[in-house]
Enzyme design. Structure first.
Site, PDB file in Angstrom:
ATOM      1  N   GLY A   1       0.768  -1.261   0.139  1.00 53.99           N
ATOM      2  CA  GLY A   1      -0.215  -0.031   0.114  1.00 53.99           C
ATOM      3  C   GLY A   1       0.949   1.348   0.016  1.00 53.99           C
TER       4      GLY A   1
ATOM      5  CB  CYS B   1      11.282  -2.586  -7.860  1.00 58.09           C
ATOM      6  SG  CYS B   1      10.639  -4.327  -7.415  1.00 58.09           S
TER       7      CYS B   1
ATOM      8  CG  ASP C   1       4.355  -0.983  -8.301  1.00 60.53           C
ATOM      9  OD1 ASP C   1       5.671  -0.787  -8.865  1.00 60.53           O
ATOM     10  OD2 ASP C   1       4.462  -1.095  -7.033  1.00 60.53           O
TER      11      ASP C   1
HETATM   12  N1  SAM Z   1       2.193  -1.259  -5.275  1.00 61.96           N
HETATM   13  C1  SAM Z   1       2.760  -1.804  -3.936  1.00 61.96           C
HETATM   14  C2  SAM Z   1       3.436  -1.014  -2.891  1.00 61.96           C
HETATM   15  O1  SAM Z   1       3.836   0.033  -3.481  1.00 61.96           O
HETATM   16  O2  SAM Z   1       3.054  -1.166  -1.774  1.00 61.96           O
HETATM   17  C3  SAM Z   1       3.576  -3.040  -4.181  1.00 61.96           C
HETATM   18  C4  SAM Z   1       3.044  -3.984  -5.573  1.00 61.96           C
HETATM   19  S1  SAM Z   1       3.977  -5.462  -5.407  1.00 61.96           S
HETATM   20  C5  SAM Z   1       5.181  -4.948  -6.829  1.00 61.96           C
HETATM   21  C6  SAM Z   1       2.894  -6.346  -6.443  1.00 61.96           C
HETATM   22  C7  SAM Z   1       1.699  -6.915  -5.857  1.00 61.96           C
HETATM   23  O3  SAM Z   1       0.820  -7.440  -6.863  1.00 61.96           O
HETATM   24  C8  SAM Z   1       1.912  -8.073  -4.882  1.00 61.96           C
HETATM   25  O4  SAM Z   1       1.166  -7.684  -3.648  1.00 61.96           O
HETATM   26  C9  SAM Z   1       1.020  -9.186  -5.626  1.00 61.96           C
HETATM   27  O5  SAM Z   1       0.725  -9.989  -4.639  1.00 61.96           O
HETATM   28  C10 SAM Z   1       0.029  -8.427  -6.220  1.00 61.96           C
HETATM   29  N2  SAM Z   1      -0.233  -9.195  -7.695  1.00 61.96           N
HETATM   30  C11 SAM Z   1       0.025  -9.988  -8.189  1.00 61.96           C
HETATM   31  N3  SAM Z   1      -0.617 -10.708  -9.313  1.00 61.96           N
HETATM   32  C12 SAM Z   1      -1.885  -9.878  -9.038  1.00 61.96           C
HETATM   33  C13 SAM Z   1      -3.066  -9.881  -9.559  1.00 61.96           C
HETATM   34  N4  SAM Z   1      -3.434 -10.594 -10.695  1.00 61.96           N
HETATM   35  N5  SAM Z   1      -4.366  -9.137  -9.071  1.00 61.96           N
HETATM   36  C14 SAM Z   1      -4.114  -8.563  -7.924  1.00 61.96           C
HETATM   37  N6  SAM Z   1      -2.769  -8.413  -7.470  1.00 61.96           N
HETATM   38  C15 SAM Z   1      -1.745  -8.971  -7.863  1.00 61.96           C
END
Ligand code: SAM
Length: 287
Positions: free
Chosen positions: A114, A228, A177
């Site tokens: 988040g 990232c 992201d």
């Molecule tokens: N944007 C977040 C932050 O700034 O705190 C970090 C996001 S992290 C790079 C990617 C996230 O995408 C992970 O928590 C993962 O569980 C979620 N994710 C991956 N595939 C997804 C999907 N199909 N739908 C929703 N969330 C997904």
């Protein structure tokens, strides 16, 4: 040398790869939650706890702390009161590039834990209509906790796979992201696991999510795509393959003064990893 650094070396040159491989650790940085505190108030609170903090030229809400452990920050009232969020400098860029405004409908497609959702909310003065989507149940709980702590009360959190969102929905702006290899985050003190197979899996996920984001975006709307990672397969090459068939085009980003960069696809930013910045990719897309 492992295969990640061979790839970085092939892409950006051996000297660059050696410099990146030698990064020991990164300074701790925080984002001040502008809905709850001023940067100066936080700087003084940190100082009275014996922690020096310096400003960042391109973002008045960012502070670089004297090299300390994150746990020292987590003990402070400014942390538990949600006046600050531990966040890497590079990861503060995507919300700034999306430029959220009051009243806009915004989807944060992959939101947990988040950091960027709460930044989007603060940047809009708490007035954007944000939906924050996360499919992992444990990470979703963390997202809800952080929304609460940061006072992001008008964000709608959804524990759902973003690929399953009904195409009936449409948004003015979307932040994707994307899940990625994390190739930009590795340090000597905190290495990452990397394999060619894992890279392929990430690229497939990114492609599916990007296509879905472009479906859910209103015509004329803006999407920010970030990872990232510094690997072009997850970034510029993916956009070059998907955008032409999905009706999106890259809108060139203005450079941020003082941020180290690597060669990148035209109009995008690839942040060069160093002891302050994680490697990161950001692109702004219009439908
Ligand atoms: N944007 C977040 C932050 O700034 O705190 C970090 C996001 S992290 C790079 C990617 C996230 O995408 C992970 O928590 C993962 O569980 C979620 N994710 C991956 N595939 C997804 C999907 N199909 N739908 C929703 N969330 C997904």
């Amino acid at each position: 040398m492992n295969s990640l650094f061979e790839r970085i070396s092939a892409q950006y040159g051996k000297t660059c790869a050696d410099e990146i491989a030698a990064i020991e650790r990164r300074c701790v940085t925080v984002r001040v939650n502008s809905l709850k505190a001023e940067a100066e108030e936080v700087r003084l609170a940190l100082l009275s706890a014996g922690i020096g903090a310096r400003p960042v030229g391109w973002y008045s809400s960012a502070l670089i702390l004297d090299c300390i452990d994150e746990r020292e920050v987590q003990r402070l009232p400014v942390y538990s009161e949600g006046k600050i969020y531990l966040q890497s400098l590079s990861s503060m860029l995507p919300p700034l590039c999306l430029d959220p405004q009051a009243g806009e409908s915004i989807l944060d497609m992959t939101a947990a834990p988040g950091g960027k959702t709460t930044e989007l909310y603060a940047l809009s003065g708490g007035k954007a209509l944000i939906t924050a989507c996360e499919r992992d149940k444990i990470r979703f709980e963390r997202l809800k906790f952080n929304l609460e702590r940061q006072g992001a009360s008008r964000v709608t959190p959804l524990c759902v796979d973003a690929l399953l969102l009904d195409d009936y929905f449409s948004f003015d702006k979307i932040l994707l992201d994307a899940p990625c290899t994390g190739s930009g985050t590795a340090t000597l003190g905190d290495p990452i696991e990397f394999s060619e197979n894992y890279l392929k899996k990430c690229v497939k996920k990114q492609e599916n999510l990007l296509k879905k984001a472009l479906k859910l975006l209103k015509k004329g709307g803006t999407l920010v795509y970030s990872t990232c990672s510094v690997l072009p397969e997850e970034n510029g090459e993916l956009l070059a393959r998907v955008l032409p068939e999905s009706g999106g085009r890259i809108v060139p980003l203005d450079p941020f003064e003082g941020i180290p960069t690597l060669p990148t696809a035209p109009g995008t930013i690839t942040v060069r990893p160093d002891s302050l910045y994680e490697g990161f990719f950001v692109a702004k897309i219009q439908k």
